[in-house]
Design an enzyme around this catalytic site. Structure first.
Site, PDB file in Angstrom:
ATOM      1  CD  GLU A 119      13.083   4.948   8.275  1.00 30.86           C
ATOM      2  OE1 GLU A 119      12.943   5.745   9.234  1.00 30.86           O
ATOM      3  OE2 GLU A 119      12.936   5.267   7.101  1.00 30.86           O
ATOM      4  CE  LYS A 170      -1.854   2.929   2.223  1.00 27.08           C
ATOM      5  NZ  LYS A 170      -1.907   4.431   2.058  1.00 27.08           N
ATOM      6  CB  CYS A 186      13.450   9.281   7.549  1.00 20.51           C
ATOM      7  SG  CYS A 186      14.372   8.200   6.426  1.00 20.51           S
ATOM      8  CD  GLU A 219      10.861  12.633  11.252  1.00 18.93           C
ATOM      9  OE1 GLU A 219      11.756  12.269  10.474  1.00 18.93           O
ATOM     10  OE2 GLU A 219       9.940  11.888  11.620  1.00 18.93           O
TER      11      GLU A 219
END
Length: 497
Positions: A259, A184, A293, A393
């Site tokens: 991750e 997906k 990331c 983040e």
């Protein structure tokens, strides 16, 4: 900051899939009858539409993967490798189309030749190197060995920031090991994954081995790990969604790797080569508009060179050109309105908490940018380690500078976040580099390079702490999609004469 813009350019391609998804080798709509608009982030124009699928569509994809699994598992590994090499060749033949397609849906400027062909070749080379071992036995009349076997039907959910490379990193090793997959992609950027799947079919990878179901995460995405027929999962994304994926997997005892992002430090020592470090650190936070990331979002710098580093970073960031994907620029827009509002809100939080805004901090000026999700490259100074812009983040081009007094404090600040994905060290001294590389809590440490392992080929990628667990991209990437079986074989007794 330099702003460059002109009218939207769209490159039509036979690889562009519109209104359908791939299930069992067939391009089909969703049973829901609904679609999702894929939007150009530079101007909000609709590029294409993809099915808004749900659990029923996922069920069909899993059934297709189950049907394809026995034959794909039993195909010899060298034959699987040849098909992956053919897939890589086709990807390379369509590099320009794939690059422009991903640029349009993500909003980034061209990075040059995409990495997916080389990623698949690296993986294909591992496909027939999956080996068990022989085991010692207590009897000369027996043999002991291990076999590595695929799990079966496996699942993946990937984000929107680099959909092509993410797709290759998940699908390639999984199918090389003999699994079949239900993937997906993110609803914001599903076109490159669909194009790669189209090329996989053209390469001769059988129907049902790769299935791509499009839709929202809470509908199609959530249905994949929730299904007990999925025997292993791969996920890249936010910690919040990662926890939800892990909870679903836990109910079915499904193994997975996660991750989950980072808050990567750039640790700059007094002897650093600033002529190399400044442009590299700027690139490390503006690449893909900071939506990486591994982005180096914190500069942890020795106080003796703090002022010079801030001055030079500000000058470098003001040179960053901004515009739509087809321009010769360094930075494009953010992916969508939600992310645009998120990044701008973090900039306000930084100012409210006392950080000093050095450059950037807002939207580019000009009517031509009114519909796009653009934001200026932004630099904050005098950031304390506990501020939210130093801890959370942001996933945007926002760089925080944190001054420190010595090496011990630099390591403490660098490690003082929940994440541990990537870290960089800037120094000419090998002793400092060795000590810092060992002390930093990160899955990848780069010395004099802004984003982790940099140009290393086959460097395992993954994180410590809240950055997740498991590794991709390395020499064991195919092994990670296998399970080990121990075989004990007892021979018949030797007849006595």
């Amino acid at each position: 900051m330099t702003i460059t813009t002109d009218h939207q350019a769209t490159i039509d391609s036979a690889l562009r899939v519109d209104g359908v998804q791939l299930i069992g080798g067939e391009w089909v709509t969703s049973g829901t009858g609904r679609t999702i608009d894929v939007v150009n982030p530079a101007n909000r124009e609709v590029i294409a539409r993809v099915p808004r699928s749900d659990a029923d569509d996922v069920d069909l994809a899993i059934k297709a993967a189950e049907k394809a699994f026995p034959a794909w598992r039993d195909l010899d590994a060298s034959s699987r490798a040849r098909l992956l090499f053919r897939w890589a060749d086709l990807i390379e033949e369509h590099n320009a189309e794939l690059d422009s397609l991903e640029s349009q849906e993500v909003g980034r400027p061209s990075w040059g030749p995409p990495p997916m062909a080389n990623q698949i070749r690296f993986i294909a080379g591992q496909a027939d190197k999956v080996q068990g071992v022989s085991l010692p036995t207590r009897s000369t009349g027996s043999l002991g060995l291990t076999l590595r076997e695929p799990y079966g039907v496996v699942g993946g959910v990937i984000p929107w920031n680099a959909p092509g490379p993410m797709f290759a990193n998940e699908v390639g090793p999984a199918i090389a090991a003999g699994n079949t997959m239900v993937m997906k992609p993110a609803e914001d950027a599903p076109l490159t994954p669909l194009a790669l799947a189209k090329l996989a079919l053209e390469a001769g990878i059988p129907a049902g081995v790769i299935n791509v179901v499009t839709g929202y995460g809470h509908e199609a995405g959530a249905a994949i790990p929730a299904d007990p027929r999925i025997r292993r999962m791969g996920f890249t994304g936010s910690p919040q969604t990662g926890r939800a994926i892990m909870e679903s997997c836990a109910r079915n005892l499904t193994p997975l790797h996660l991750e989950l992002g980072g808050k990567s430090p750039q640790v700059v020592f007094p002897d650093a080569d600033l002529d190399a470090a400044i442009p590299a650190m700027t690139m490390g936070i503006t690449l893909n508009t900071g939506q990486v990331c591994a982005a180096g979002s914190r500069v942890v710098v020795h106080r003796s060179i703090h002022a010079e580093v801030v001055e030079r970073l500000a000058a470098q960031m003001r040179k960053v050109t901004v515009g739509p994907w087809h321009q010769q620029v360094a930075m494009g827009p953010l992916i969508n309105q939600k992310q645009h509002e998120r990044v701008l809100s973090y900039i306000e939080i930084g100012k409210e908490q006392g950080a000093e805004l050095v450059t950037g901090g807002g939207r580019p000026q000009g009517e031509e940018f009114g519909d796009g999700f653009f934001v200026e490259p932004t630099l904050f100074d005098k950031v304390s380690p506990g501020m939210r812009i130093a801890q959370e983040e942001i996933f945007g081009p926002v760089l925080s500078v944190i001054p420190v007094d010595d090496e011990a404090e630099a390591i403490e600040v660098a490690n003082g976040v929940d994440y541990g994905l990537v870290a960089s060290v800037w120094t000419r001294d090998i002793g400092t580099a060795v000590r810092a590389s060992r002390a930093l809590q990160a899955g990848q440490v780069g010395v004099n390079t802004p984003i982790g392992a940099g140009t290393v080929i086959g460097g395992p990628f993954g994180g410590y702490k809240n950055s997740g667990f498991g590794r991709t991209m390395g020499a064991d990437s195919v092994l990670d999609w296998t399970q080990v079986k121990t075989v004990s074989m007892q021979g018949a007794p030797i007849p006595r004469g």
